[in-house]
Design a protein around this motif. Sequence first.
Motif, PDB file in Angstrom:
ATOM      1  N   THR A   1       0.832  -1.197   0.000  1.00 41.68           N
ATOM      2  CA  THR A   1       0.000   0.000   0.000  1.00 41.68           C
ATOM      3  C   THR A   1       0.870   1.251   0.000  1.00 41.68           C
ATOM      4  O   THR A   1       0.539   2.240  -0.652  1.00 41.68           O
ATOM      5  N   VAL A   2       1.947   1.225   0.730  1.00 44.14           N
ATOM      6  CA  VAL A   2       2.903   2.334   0.753  1.00 44.14           C
ATOM      7  C   VAL A   2       4.304   1.762   0.557  1.00 44.14           C
ATOM      8  O   VAL A   2       4.548   0.600   0.864  1.00 44.14           O
ATOM      9  N   PRO A   3       5.236   2.571   0.049  1.00 37.24           N
ATOM     10  CA  PRO A   3       6.556   2.046  -0.292  1.00 37.24           C
ATOM     11  C   PRO A   3       7.556   1.957   0.863  1.00 37.24           C
ATOM     12  O   PRO A   3       8.664   1.482   0.665  1.00 37.24           O
ATOM     13  N   ALA A   4       7.164   2.421   2.041  1.00 39.07           N
ATOM     14  CA  ALA A   4       8.125   2.437   3.149  1.00 39.07           C
ATOM     15  C   ALA A   4       7.367   2.433   4.468  1.00 39.07           C
ATOM     16  O   ALA A   4       6.148   2.618   4.498  1.00 39.07           O
ATOM     17  N   ALA A   5       8.104   2.254   5.544  1.00 42.46           N
ATOM     18  CA  ALA A   5       7.508   2.325   6.878  1.00 42.46           C
ATOM     19  C   ALA A   5       7.047   3.755   7.154  1.00 42.46           C
ATOM     20  O   ALA A   5       7.477   4.701   6.486  1.00 42.46           O
ATOM     21  N   ALA A   6       6.174   3.906   8.110  1.00 43.90           N
ATOM     22  CA  ALA A   6       5.681   5.231   8.478  1.00 43.90           C
ATOM     23  C   ALA A   6       6.835   6.124   8.906  1.00 43.90           C
ATOM     24  O   ALA A   6       7.714   5.682   9.649  1.00 43.90           O
ATOM     25  N   PRO A   7       6.847   7.368   8.440  1.00 43.85           N
ATOM     26  CA  PRO A   7       7.926   8.278   8.833  1.00 43.85           C
ATOM     27  C   PRO A   7       7.754   8.729  10.283  1.00 43.85           C
ATOM     28  O   PRO A   7       6.643   8.677  10.821  1.00 43.85           O
ATOM     29  N   PRO A   8       8.833   9.181  10.893  1.00 40.66           N
ATOM     30  CA  PRO A   8       8.728   9.697  12.267  1.00 40.66           C
ATOM     31  C   PRO A   8       7.795  10.911  12.311  1.00 40.66           C
ATOM     32  O   PRO A   8       7.647  11.626  11.323  1.00 40.66           O
ATOM     33  N   ILE A   9       7.181  11.135  13.449  1.00 33.71           N
ATOM     34  CA  ILE A   9       6.308  12.300  13.621  1.00 33.71           C
ATOM     35  C   ILE A   9       7.107  13.561  13.319  1.00 33.71           C
ATOM     36  O   ILE A   9       8.223  13.734  13.788  1.00 33.71           O
TER      37      ILE A   9
ATOM     38  N   VAL B   1       5.083  11.081  -3.045  1.00 26.88           N
ATOM     39  CA  VAL B   1       5.384  10.822  -4.458  1.00 26.88           C
ATOM     40  C   VAL B   1       5.565   9.329  -4.691  1.00 26.88           C
ATOM     41  O   VAL B   1       5.035   8.767  -5.654  1.00 26.88           O
ATOM     42  N   ARG B   2       6.305   8.660  -3.820  1.00 28.22           N
ATOM     43  CA  ARG B   2       6.535   7.219  -3.972  1.00 28.22           C
ATOM     44  C   ARG B   2       5.239   6.432  -3.802  1.00 28.22           C
ATOM     45  O   ARG B   2       5.003   5.441  -4.497  1.00 28.22           O
ATOM     46  N   THR B   3       4.379   6.873  -2.878  1.00 27.50           N
ATOM     47  CA  THR B   3       3.094   6.202  -2.684  1.00 27.50           C
ATOM     48  C   THR B   3       2.218   6.366  -3.918  1.00 27.50           C
ATOM     49  O   THR B   3       1.588   5.404  -4.376  1.00 27.50           O
TER      50      THR B   3
END
Length: 119
Positions: free
Chosen positions: A50-58, A67-69
């Motif tokens: 669904t998304v290309p990476a883990a959730a970013p830090p707050i 863009v990647r998503t």
Amino acid sequence: MECLGPDARARFAQASTITPDAAEAARRVIGDARARIRSWLGERILMLPTVPAAAPPIGASTDQLRVRTMSLTIIAGIGGLPAVNVPVTLSSGLPVGICLVGPAGSDLALLDVAGEVST
């Protein structure tokens, strides 16, 4: 547009500069891409993250992630195809999302597959 955040406001402002000729040219490109995507997919179901990476830090910038998503999720949008996100848990215990994209008109069948994948 005051209720929009700065990113969305900027995208609407940019979109307002598109000429009718440029919009028509884009419609042709999208139509060709839609036909190719549907031909490639056939009657199969595409499974992708669904998304290309883990959730970013707050507080981290999400521009690059957005863009990647979009490069992943645009397949269903351009193809005019049904898609569903299925939350699953990795063997490590971490949650991830899997996106299932199905052929046109397969909405209910895709939901059945999503139910099987999530169990």
